[in-house]
Motif scaffolding. Structure first.
Motif, PDB file in Angstrom:
ATOM      1  N   ALA A  43       0.845  -1.198   0.000  1.00  0.00           N
ATOM      2  CA  ALA A  43       0.000   0.000   0.000  1.00  0.00           C
ATOM      3  C   ALA A  43       0.881   1.250   0.000  1.00  0.00           C
ATOM      4  O   ALA A  43       2.091   1.174   0.203  1.00  0.00           O
ATOM      5  N   MET A  44       0.242   2.391  -0.190  1.00  0.00           N
ATOM      6  CA  MET A  44       0.990   3.636  -0.334  1.00  0.00           C
ATOM      7  C   MET A  44       1.785   3.991   0.922  1.00  0.00           C
ATOM      8  O   MET A  44       2.864   4.572   0.840  1.00  0.00           O
ATOM      9  N   HIS A  45       1.263   3.644   2.097  1.00  0.00           N
ATOM     10  CA  HIS A  45       2.009   3.963   3.315  1.00  0.00           C
ATOM     11  C   HIS A  45       3.262   3.107   3.437  1.00  0.00           C
ATOM     12  O   HIS A  45       4.256   3.521   4.033  1.00  0.00           O
ATOM     13  N   ASN A  46       3.246   1.892   2.854  1.00  0.00           N
ATOM     14  CA  ASN A  46       4.448   1.066   2.830  1.00  0.00           C
ATOM     15  C   ASN A  46       5.526   1.698   1.963  1.00  0.00           C
ATOM     16  O   ASN A  46       6.711   1.681   2.312  1.00  0.00           O
ATOM     17  N   VAL A  47       5.110   2.264   0.849  1.00  0.00           N
ATOM     18  CA  VAL A  47       6.045   2.937  -0.054  1.00  0.00           C
ATOM     19  C   VAL A  47       6.691   4.128   0.645  1.00  0.00           C
ATOM     20  O   VAL A  47       7.910   4.315   0.604  1.00  0.00           O
ATOM     21  N   GLU A  48       5.871   4.937   1.301  1.00  0.00           N
ATOM     22  CA  GLU A  48       6.385   6.128   1.972  1.00  0.00           C
ATOM     23  C   GLU A  48       7.245   5.778   3.177  1.00  0.00           C
ATOM     24  O   GLU A  48       8.209   6.478   3.485  1.00  0.00           O
ATOM     25  N   ALA A  49       6.911   4.689   3.866  1.00  0.00           N
ATOM     26  CA  ALA A  49       7.678   4.293   5.048  1.00  0.00           C
ATOM     27  C   ALA A  49       9.094   3.875   4.688  1.00  0.00           C
ATOM     28  O   ALA A  49      10.013   3.986   5.521  1.00  0.00           O
ATOM     29  N   GLU A  50       9.294   3.400   3.462  1.00  0.00           N
ATOM     30  CA  GLU A  50      10.639   3.033   3.024  1.00  0.00           C
ATOM     31  C   GLU A  50      11.526   4.261   2.898  1.00  0.00           C
ATOM     32  O   GLU A  50      12.748   4.162   2.972  1.00  0.00           O
ATOM     33  N   LYS A  51      10.899   5.433   2.720  1.00  0.00           N
ATOM     34  CA  LYS A  51      11.660   6.678   2.628  1.00  0.00           C
ATOM     35  C   LYS A  51      11.899   7.266   4.007  1.00  0.00           C
ATOM     36  O   LYS A  51      12.997   7.705   4.326  1.00  0.00           O
ATOM     37  N   SER A  52      10.840   7.262   4.830  1.00  0.00           N
ATOM     38  CA  SER A  52      10.934   7.817   6.183  1.00  0.00           C
ATOM     39  C   SER A  52       9.741   7.364   7.009  1.00  0.00           C
ATOM     40  O   SER A  52       8.594   7.476   6.558  1.00  0.00           O
ATOM     41  N   LEU A  53       9.997   6.864   8.224  1.00  0.00           N
ATOM     42  CA  LEU A  53       8.912   6.449   9.097  1.00  0.00           C
ATOM     43  C   LEU A  53       8.053   7.633   9.527  1.00  0.00           C
ATOM     44  O   LEU A  53       6.880   7.478   9.853  1.00  0.00           O
ATOM     45  N   GLU A  54       8.638   8.814   9.522  1.00  0.00           N
ATOM     46  CA  GLU A  54       7.885  10.015   9.879  1.00  0.00           C
ATOM     47  C   GLU A  54       6.740  10.273   8.900  1.00  0.00           C
ATOM     48  O   GLU A  54       5.737  10.884   9.247  1.00  0.00           O
ATOM     49  N   ALA A  55       6.892   9.769   7.691  1.00  0.00           N
ATOM     50  CA  ALA A  55       5.857   9.962   6.669  1.00  0.00           C
ATOM     51  C   ALA A  55       4.546   9.302   7.073  1.00  0.00           C
ATOM     52  O   ALA A  55       3.472   9.701   6.608  1.00  0.00           O
ATOM     53  N   LEU A  56       4.613   8.290   7.936  1.00  0.00           N
ATOM     54  CA  LEU A  56       3.409   7.575   8.348  1.00  0.00           C
ATOM     55  C   LEU A  56       2.473   8.442   9.192  1.00  0.00           C
ATOM     56  O   LEU A  56       1.325   8.078   9.435  1.00  0.00           O
ATOM     57  N   LEU A  57       2.970   9.597   9.642  1.00  0.00           N
ATOM     58  CA  LEU A  57       2.135  10.518  10.422  1.00  0.00           C
ATOM     59  C   LEU A  57       1.402  11.509   9.530  1.00  0.00           C
ATOM     60  O   LEU A  57       0.626  12.332  10.015  1.00  0.00           O
ATOM     61  N   SER A  58       1.604  11.413   8.233  1.00  0.00           N
ATOM     62  CA  SER A  58       0.983  12.348   7.300  1.00  0.00           C
ATOM     63  C   SER A  58      -0.503  12.044   7.090  1.00  0.00           C
ATOM     64  O   SER A  58      -0.872  10.898   6.803  1.00  0.00           O
ATOM     65  N   PRO A  59      -1.363  13.056   7.210  1.00  0.00           N
ATOM     66  CA  PRO A  59      -2.801  12.865   6.945  1.00  0.00           C
ATOM     67  C   PRO A  59      -3.080  12.444   5.509  1.00  0.00           C
ATOM     68  O   PRO A  59      -4.143  11.886   5.219  1.00  0.00           O
TER      69      PRO A  59
END
Length: 253
Positions: free
Chosen positions: A26-42
């Protein structure tokens, strides 16, 4: 997907076979590979499948059809989150369900949630009944990607799915300030296993999330929550739409 292949000293009459499926990427998995902080994005609220995730769903769908497994499944229990429902509908739904958003022209299946003595329900396409259930949703709290949409919105996206066990329209379980603890997840899985025992169906698919399936496997073999992360790591965590026949998640008693 994990299937049970081992032999057990129990009558098959007293056993259930569980097929565990982790949602596609899913898209949050893609973003988490860049930065775990991204998982807090609305922007990642109730994250949907990525392009790769859709490809994974299509490949698993083909494997399920080729193996004949689709004809054996009595019920598909699904985390009520977009990525899991997209995966479930894409893999186990009717041909008309192949759109990953679940838009289809099939009539909803017979409701199976509250009639525990009924035979497994079949929908108009003779596919397994699809049942959304909160107990197998992702780890709750803090991250917008793990918050679900309203049931009314989901019903418009997935008209063939049964939402009758959902207790509230809005997501009242997700806490923006507190992340669900591992201990809480473990006891949620204990309750989930107890609920599975009440079901009349014998062969059940569970479409959920990596950490949830990891705790489910742990709960099937242990009476108490893990004392450390190292203990939990002894139980394999499933990755995107992974297929693994090494573990035998079968309920017998």
């Amino acid at each position: 997907m994990v299937t049970a292949t081992a032999q057990f000293l129990f009558s098959q009459h007293y056993c259930k076979i569980l097929h565990l499926v982790r949602h596609g990427q899913a898209m949050h998995n893609v973003e988490a590979e860049k930065s775990l902080e991204a998982l807090l994005s609305p922007k990642l609220f109730d994250a949907e499948l990525s392009d790769l995730g859709r490809e994974q769903v299509a490949k698993l769908r083909k494997r399920v059809l080729t193996s004949g497994l689709l004809k054996k499944i009595d019920l598909v229990v699904i985390s009520p989150q977009l990525r899991a429902m997209q995966t479930a509908v894409g893999v186990f739904g009717c041909e008309d369900h192949m759109n990953v958003y679940g838009l289809d022209k099939c009539k909803p299946p017979v409701t199976v949630a509250n009639d525990l003595n009924a035979k497994p329900a079949l929908n108009c396409c003779s596919c397994p009944a699809l049942l959304a259930f909160e107990k197998c949703r992702d780890r709750m709290g803090l991250r917008p990607s793990d918050k679900r949409r309203s049931v009314s919105e989901y019903q418009s996206i997935f008209p063939s799915m049964d939402f009758s066990l959902m207790e509230s329209d809005e997501d009242e379980l997700w806490n923006p300030d507190i992340r669900e603890s591992y201990k809480e997840i473990f006891y949620r899985m204990v309750e989930f296993v107890e609920w599975l025992w009440t079901r009349p169906e014998k062969e059940i698919v569970i479409v959920s999330h990596g950490v949830i399936l990891q705790f489910l496997l742990y709960a099937l073999e242990n009476d108490a929550p893990p004392q450390s992360n190292e203990t939990l790591l002894s139980t394999k965590r499933m990755m995107d739409s992974e297929t693994d026949s090494s573990a035998p998640p079968t309920l017998c008693g």
